[in-house]
Design an enzyme around this catalytic site. Structure first.
Site, mmCIF file in Angstrom:
data_model
loop_
_atom_site.group_PDB
_atom_site.id
_atom_site.type_symbol
_atom_site.label_atom_id
_atom_site.label_comp_id
_atom_site.label_asym_id
_atom_site.label_seq_id
_atom_site.Cartn_x
_atom_site.Cartn_y
_atom_site.Cartn_z
ATOM 1 N N GLY A 137 0.807 -1.213 0.000
ATOM 2 C CA GLY A 137 0.000 0.000 0.000
ATOM 3 C C GLY A 137 0.835 1.255 0.000
ATOM 4 O O GLY A 137 1.391 1.640 1.047
ATOM 5 N N CYS A 246 11.587 -0.556 -3.180
ATOM 6 C CA CYS A 246 10.766 -1.725 -3.535
ATOM 7 C C CYS A 246 10.296 -1.593 -4.978
ATOM 8 O O CYS A 246 10.296 -2.546 -5.751
ATOM 9 C CB CYS A 246 9.531 -1.839 -2.638
ATOM 10 S SG CYS A 246 9.900 -1.826 -0.887
ATOM 11 N N GLU A 371 3.264 1.540 -11.143
ATOM 12 C CA GLU A 371 4.699 1.528 -10.810
ATOM 13 C C GLU A 371 5.436 2.678 -11.502
ATOM 14 O O GLU A 371 6.522 2.507 -12.042
ATOM 15 C CB GLU A 371 5.331 0.195 -11.225
ATOM 16 C CG GLU A 371 4.563 -0.985 -10.710
ATOM 17 C CD GLU A 371 5.240 -1.663 -9.551
ATOM 18 O OE1 GLU A 371 6.302 -1.181 -9.116
ATOM 19 O OE2 GLU A 371 4.688 -2.662 -9.070
ATOM 20 N N ASP A 375 4.863 8.858 -18.298
ATOM 21 C CA ASP A 375 5.318 10.256 -18.316
ATOM 22 C C ASP A 375 6.257 10.562 -17.158
ATOM 23 O O ASP A 375 7.260 11.267 -17.319
ATOM 24 C CB ASP A 375 4.101 11.199 -18.277
ATOM 25 C CG ASP A 375 3.346 11.195 -19.601
ATOM 26 O OD1 ASP A 375 3.851 10.573 -20.559
ATOM 27 O OD2 ASP A 375 2.266 11.803 -19.676
#
Lengths: 392, 246
Positions: A137, A246, A371, A375
């Site tokens: 999250g 991550c 992810e 742009d």
């Protein structure tokens, strides 16, 4: 049942640059996808369901935490192996690769990297075996490309933390057993917390009606005065750099995964164009179709070399976030363009579930946005080469 | 049960077939190799199932050069305990069979399993030759193998039906479709295969008895002609005068 005639393109003999073990791992996952994913994935995508029964197989393939050390249940493989596994899973479907990406890079990676020994031992083996499904999250309804503006927060209540806020667009949210949640403390510093299903005030409503990643469950993580035990804080790192690290790992996997989707579209288009007869000749004999195919194989070959070199840099611990960003952006856009061109080559058949093309194309519309959007990745490269920040 | 499984390295079924050296050698350029499917899917997997039920050991053997090691590692990844490679490039079935026999004859294997044929040369010869050289019973084209102690019940597919055979170990068998379900290795298996023993044995003396003089590809498929269902006369005309089959 569908037959999967996939043949992987390797125009530059890139296989010669892989070890025998890399090839065995890749071919193993490829065989598994042909046997387990291809026959069922279209149905699941049409029904908008995640084939959760595949988790056991993904786990056995080492798809959950391939590079996590064996003592924590991972497979202890190198980064190129991880990439190849993601490539083959996404050749089947981006939703399957997403499940493996999230579990590996966004849940297991932060617990391994920033968690303490107890947290590693408690969560990692169960995530590696697929017994636990994890989610991550970071994104919020009003904070996507700008995660540092997040409002999810936790307060120190002495013997526990009190967590409030909401996360959105979270892969696996509706089925997750644990969630790695990024939230601000009272000083406004971002920390990671492991939230477990069953904690009071923690709910995971599902996002319905997606036209993309239909064979993947997406939802929200909602925290309404959730009491999180203090031992669930990931103490190893705080600040936005922690979740971004991550994402580096996950984006690296996506750079490989997108090649899988592109190869599947290209392979299908090549075969279809040689079989489909119009004006008494295969459509592959027309210049405009050849142009499409020639451009596709060229772009796939470039993407393969980009991913492999990035994998070598990752193995040496030298890959920068900016290099990973470039590969994610380039390879996903490449795959999306190829899916669209392949859709045209397939004519009307390309819009049906008889072929994987439209499913890949729609999936990639998510992959190019999640992810880090296309742009934003352009601006990361822009910032890197000019030294001037164009984000704000 | 100590089981020896013979495995061959063959071109992947999607490989483009071409020849070099005046059509006397298979052109391996750009070809991916796999474990012969009959060896892997049926002989090896059934051997592993028998071992898992009754204990023992599964050894895989290959006659070939170091290029074959990745193929052998895959067999180890699927679950074989150890591997032997007889270090030579065999040119015919008798050479392969003799090398395997020379290795196996004093090792006391309870059974030797092969695939019913390799998918490249399709000779179906090696297993029978091993049995003859070892003077052991040979059961070919077996589609089912059940062990009860030292006694094996074997089914063979025969023309229009099945044959059920009983035989005492040791024996040699060639495995056909139906004997087992193919297994995909898992990552633990692949990692374990890194350290499983692969013994390289120098070959015993043997000379190839046959020589390949020439390979030829099958004639290219002709174009398909479509004839209107109403037009049987044209069909007969073409069959008679063009195809010359009537």
């Amino acid at each position: 049942m569908k037959t999967d005639n996939f043949q992987s393109p390797d125009y530059y003999n890139i296989d010669d640059l892989l070890s025998d073990e890399h090839k065995l791992i890749r071919n193993t996952v490829r065989d598994w996808v042909k046997k387990e994913v291809t026959p069922i994935i279209e149905d699941y995508a049409q029904k908008a369901e995640y084939p959760q029964e595949l988790n056991k197989g993904i786990a056995e393939l080492g798809g959950f935490g391939p590079y996590i050390p064996e003592e924590y249940g991972g497979a202890g493989l190198d980064q190129i192996s991880y990439g190849l596994i993601m490539q083959e899973l996404e050749r089947g479907d981006s939703g399957i690769r997403s499940a493996a990406s999230v579990q590996s890079s966004l849940v297991m990676f932060p617990i391994y990297q920033y968690g303490n020994e107890e947290q590693r031992k408690k969560y990692l083996p169960k995530l590696a075996s697929g017994e636990f499904v994890g989610s991550f999250g970071l994104t919020e309804p009003d904070h996507g490309s700008n995660p540092s503006g997040m409002i999810t927060n936790f307060k120190d209540q002495g013997d526990h933390y009190l967590l409030n806020g909401a996360k959105m667009w979270i892969t696996n949210a509706p089925i997750c057993d644990v969630a790695v949640v990024w939230a601000k403390n009272e000083e406004g510093r971002i920390h990671g917390l492991v939230v477990e299903r069953g904690m009071e005030g923690f709910t995971t409503p599902e996002t319905h009606g997606k036209w993309s990643l239909r064979a993947s469950r997406t939802g929200e993580l909602v925290f309404d005065n959730v009491k999180v035990p203090k031992e669930n804080l990931l103490e190893g790192k705080s600040g936005l750099g922690a979740p971004l690290s991550c994402l580096d790992s996950a984006r690296y996997g996506i750079a490989w995964g997108a090649i899988g989707a592109a190869m599947d579209c290209y392979d299908s288009a090549l075969r279809y164009s040689k079989e489909r007869i119009q004006f008494e000749q295969p459509i592959a004999s027309f210049q405009l179709v050849q142009k499409k195919l020639a451009e596709m194989i060229t772009e796939i070959t470039k993407a393969q070399l980009l991913a492999l070199r990035l994998g070598q840099l990752k193995n040496e611990g030298k890959a920068t976030s900016q290099q990973i960003s470039m590969a994610k952006r380039n390879n996903v856009k490449m795959a999306l363009d190829i899916a669209r061109e392949a859709r045209q080559i397939h004519g009307g058949m390309g819009i049906t579930g008889e072929y994987s093309i439209m499913r890949h194309m729609m999936n990639l519309e998510s992959v190019i946005t999640y992810e880090g959007t296309h742009d934003i990745h352009l601006l990361i490269t822009g910032l890197d080469v000019t030294g001037i920040n164009a984000f704000k | 049960m100590n089981i020896l499984v013979c495995i061959s390295k063959v071109p992947d079924t999607t490989a483009k077939i071409a020849f070099t050296d005046g059509d006397t050698k298979f052109d391996t350029n750009g070809v991916q190799f796999i474990v012969n499917p009959y060896d892997e899917w049926y002989a090896l997997v059934r051997a592993l199932e028998i071992k898992e039920a009754a204990g023992g050991k599964v050894t895989v053997i290959n006659v070939g050069t170091a290029d074959n090691d990745p193929t052998i590692r895959k067999a180890l990844a699927i679950g074989a305990d150890d591997a032997v490679r007889i270090n030579m490039d065999p040119k015919d079935a008798m050479t392969t069979a003799k090398q395997i026999t020379d290795y196996a004859k004093d090792k006391g294997f309870d059974m030797i399993l092969c695939g019913k044929e390799t998918i490249d040369y399709n000779g179906s010869q090696v297993a029978g030759m091993i049995a003859a050289l070892l003077e052991q019973p040979y059961i070919s084209y077996a589609s089912k193998l059940d062990m009860n102690g030292n006694s094996a019940t074997i089914e063979r597919d025969i023309q229009g039906g099945k044959e059920v055979i009983e035989v005492q170990a040791p024996f040699v068998l060639s495995a056909a479709k139906g004997m087992a379900e193919a297994r995909i290795p898992n990552m633990r298996g692949i990692m374990a295969a890194r350290t499983k023993p692969l013994e390289v044995v120098e070959p015993s003396e043997s000379a190839d008895a046959t020589e390949i003089v020439k390979f030829e590809l099958p004639a290219a498929k002709g174009d398909c002609k479509y004839i209107d269902a109403e037009n049987a006369g044209e069909l007969l005309e073409l069959l008679r005068n063009e195809a010359k089959v009537l």
